[in-house]
Design an enzyme around this catalytic site. Structure first.
Site, PDB file in Angstrom:
ATOM      1  N   TYR A 142      25.383 -40.750  56.936  1.00 51.96           N
ATOM      2  CA  TYR A 142      24.423 -41.516  56.059  1.00 51.96           C
ATOM      3  C   TYR A 142      25.491 -42.420  55.241  1.00 51.96           C
ATOM      4  CZ  TYR A 142      20.434 -38.666  56.554  1.00 51.96           C
ATOM      5  OH  TYR A 142      19.313 -38.130  57.331  1.00 51.96           O
ATOM      6  N   LYS A 192      26.260 -29.123  65.530  1.00 46.73           N
ATOM      7  CA  LYS A 192      26.053 -29.516  67.032  1.00 46.73           C
ATOM      8  C   LYS A 192      27.451 -29.368  67.455  1.00 46.73           C
ATOM      9  CE  LYS A 192      23.181 -30.617  70.334  1.00 46.73           C
ATOM     10  NZ  LYS A 192      22.134 -29.862  70.899  1.00 46.73           N
ATOM     11  N   ASP A 224      19.547 -27.654  66.683  1.00 46.92           N
ATOM     12  CA  ASP A 224      18.324 -27.747  67.535  1.00 46.92           C
ATOM     13  C   ASP A 224      17.531 -26.474  67.530  1.00 46.92           C
ATOM     14  OD1 ASP A 224      20.273 -27.128  69.101  1.00 46.92           O
ATOM     15  OD2 ASP A 224      19.700 -28.130  70.985  1.00 46.92           O
ATOM     16  N   ASP A 248      19.118 -32.800  55.653  1.00 44.34           N
ATOM     17  CA  ASP A 248      18.079 -33.622  55.335  1.00 44.34           C
ATOM     18  C   ASP A 248      16.737 -33.274  56.171  1.00 44.34           C
ATOM     19  OD1 ASP A 248      16.253 -35.665  54.271  1.00 44.34           O
ATOM     20  OD2 ASP A 248      17.028 -37.152  55.631  1.00 44.34           O
ATOM     21  N   ASP A 252      13.343 -30.384  55.118  1.00 45.64           N
ATOM     22  CA  ASP A 252      11.780 -30.865  55.415  1.00 45.64           C
ATOM     23  C   ASP A 252      11.038 -29.666  55.774  1.00 45.64           C
ATOM     24  OD1 ASP A 252      12.365 -32.989  53.630  1.00 45.64           O
ATOM     25  OD2 ASP A 252      10.993 -34.218  54.955  1.00 45.64           O
TER      26      ASP A 252
HETATM   27  C1  IPM Z   1      15.923 -36.690  50.709  1.00 43.12           C
HETATM   28  C2  IPM Z   1      15.394 -38.058  51.135  1.00 43.12           C
HETATM   29  C3  IPM Z   1      16.847 -39.034  50.923  1.00 43.12           C
HETATM   30  C4  IPM Z   1      17.744 -38.584  52.009  1.00 43.12           C
HETATM   31  C5  IPM Z   1      16.389 -40.608  51.358  1.00 43.12           C
HETATM   32  C6  IPM Z   1      15.186 -41.102  50.599  1.00 43.12           C
HETATM   33  C7  IPM Z   1      17.693 -41.266  51.331  1.00 43.12           C
HETATM   34  O1  IPM Z   1      14.925 -37.937  52.348  1.00 43.12           O
HETATM   35  O2  IPM Z   1      16.392 -36.613  49.585  1.00 43.12           O
HETATM   36  O3  IPM Z   1      15.920 -35.855  51.461  1.00 43.12           O
HETATM   37  O4  IPM Z   1      17.720 -38.578  52.980  1.00 43.12           O
HETATM   38  O5  IPM Z   1      18.802 -37.935  51.574  1.00 43.12           O
HETATM   39 MG    MG Z   2      14.649 -35.981  52.958  1.00 42.98          MG
END
Ligand code: IPM
Ligand code: MG
Length: 357
Positions: A142, A192, A224, A248, A252
């Site tokens: 990133y 990985k 993975d 990231d 989620d």
């Molecule tokens: C998060 C979000 C951010 C990230 C985006 C919005 C840049 O997905 O905080 O997880 O990737 O860190």
């Molecule tokens: Mg995110």
């Protein structure tokens, strides 16, 4: 105590959740005799609209001058066509990096009241879900070089690089071990390493740290496989430490198995106590302005700010207990609604939590 909180109201449905978090903070301040002063900061889409820049220097300065930053979420369809550098997300990345916040802590814990809302089978949920993703936040792909160039044949080629230096791995690795020491003493490094040099370097640094933490049961897993294990047997995890992009993605996934991504807060810290506190979810553009969004992740982020940056553990406990009580009463926002519960909007959820305080 008096604290200066920089508030980023965010985009789309985000201002609705931040408003509820501030009401909760005000109630805590009133109850415990604290003063919370708020400084409004523009970042993301709001800053693009106002200044043509997702995080102007003067807005970052306000955050650096604060005791901590409370954020909702940024981004939305309105800004999607913009070039990478001008997008709302770039503002968030620059904020994290500008504040030196390398350690992102994302808890994945099942709320028993929400067990029905988990997409996992009841027998998997019954084994327990309680782990933390410690995500490296200001390095890796990133923050590497992003470029798109034209090849000789006229075709375009894009490249994103993923750099990691040893000191960047070491400081987050240490947070991983320290976090494990405060919990069930299990740490899993997710990478990985069968493909990436960064992952192999990551492992070498982790092995050095391992010697300092003999009490921690340390393991390694490919990302993975980890994605699969999180839905197959999440009870095996205590602390996961991983690089920025893997964290990231996995966070989620981890949040969703706990019932709703609308419930998960996060803290981001660096060397000092000034942190950034934000839900891990996005700005939910599809439900903006409808008083539908779940404010709990943002309210719990405010609680984390009290706990980790302001040393107000009692106050944080009270907020978490209030959320628990409201869930016990069967109040649910749309994202976590299940049969027999009462559906409420964002503001009503905020009011119900405040009523418990
Ligand atoms: C998060 C979000 C951010 C990230 C985006 C919005 C840049 O997905 O905080 O997880 O990737 O860190
Ligand atoms: Mg995110």
């Amino acid at each position: 105590m008096k604290k200066n909180i920089a508030v980023i109201r965010g985009d789309c449905s985000s201002p609705e959740i931040v408003a509820q978090a501030i009401r909760v903070l005000d109630k805590i301040a009133e109850k415990h005799g604290h003063t919370f002063a708020y400084t409004e900061v523009d970042m993301g889409g709001a800053a693009i609209d106002k200044y043509g820049d997702p995080l102007p220097g003067h807005e970052l300065e306000k955050c650096l001058a604060s005791d901590s930053v409370l954020l909702g979420a940024i981004g939305g369809p309105k800004w999607e066509g913009l070039p990478g550098d001008k997008r709302p997300e770039k503002g968030l990345l620059r904020l994290r990096s500008g504040m030196g916040l390398y350690a992102n802590n994302r808890p994945a814990k099942i709320w028993p009241q929400l067990a029905d809302a988990s997409p996992l089978k009841p027998e998997i949920v019954a084994k327990g879900i309680d782990f933390i993703v410690v995500r490296e936040l200001i390095g890796g792909v990133y923050f590497g070089e992003h470029k798109t160039m034209e090849l000789e044949n006229g075709e375009k080629q894009a490249v994103d690089t993923m750099p990691y230096a040893e000191h960047e791995i070491e400081r987050i690795g240490r947070i991983g071990f320290e976090t494990a020491m405060k919990r069930r003493k299990k740490l899993c490094c997710v990478d990985k390493a069968n493909v990436l040099d960064t992952s192999r370097l990551w492992r070498a640094v982790m092995h050095r740290l391992q010697a300092e933490y003999p009490e921690v049961e340390y393991s390694e897993m490919f990302v993975d496989n980890c994605a699969m294990q999180i839905c197959k047997n999440p009870s095996q995890f205590d602390v996961i430490v991983t690089e920025n992009m893997f964290g990231d993605i996995l966070s989620d996934e981890a949040s969703e198995i706990t019932g709703s991504i609308g419930m998960v807060p996060s803290s981001s810290l660096g060397a000092g106590t000034c942190g950034l506190y934000e839900p891990i979810h996005g700005s939910a553009p599809d439900i903006a302005g409808q008083d539908m969004v779940n404010p709990i992740a943002c309210i719990l982020s405010a609680a984390m700010m009290l706990r980790y940056s302001f040393d107000m553990a009692k106050e944080a406990d009270e907020i978490e207990a209030a959320v628990n009580a409201v869930l016990d009463k069967g109040l649910r926002t749309a994202d976590m609604m299940s049969e027999g519960c009462t559906r409420v909007g964002c503001a009503a959820m905020g009011s119900a939590i405040i009523a418990e305080l």
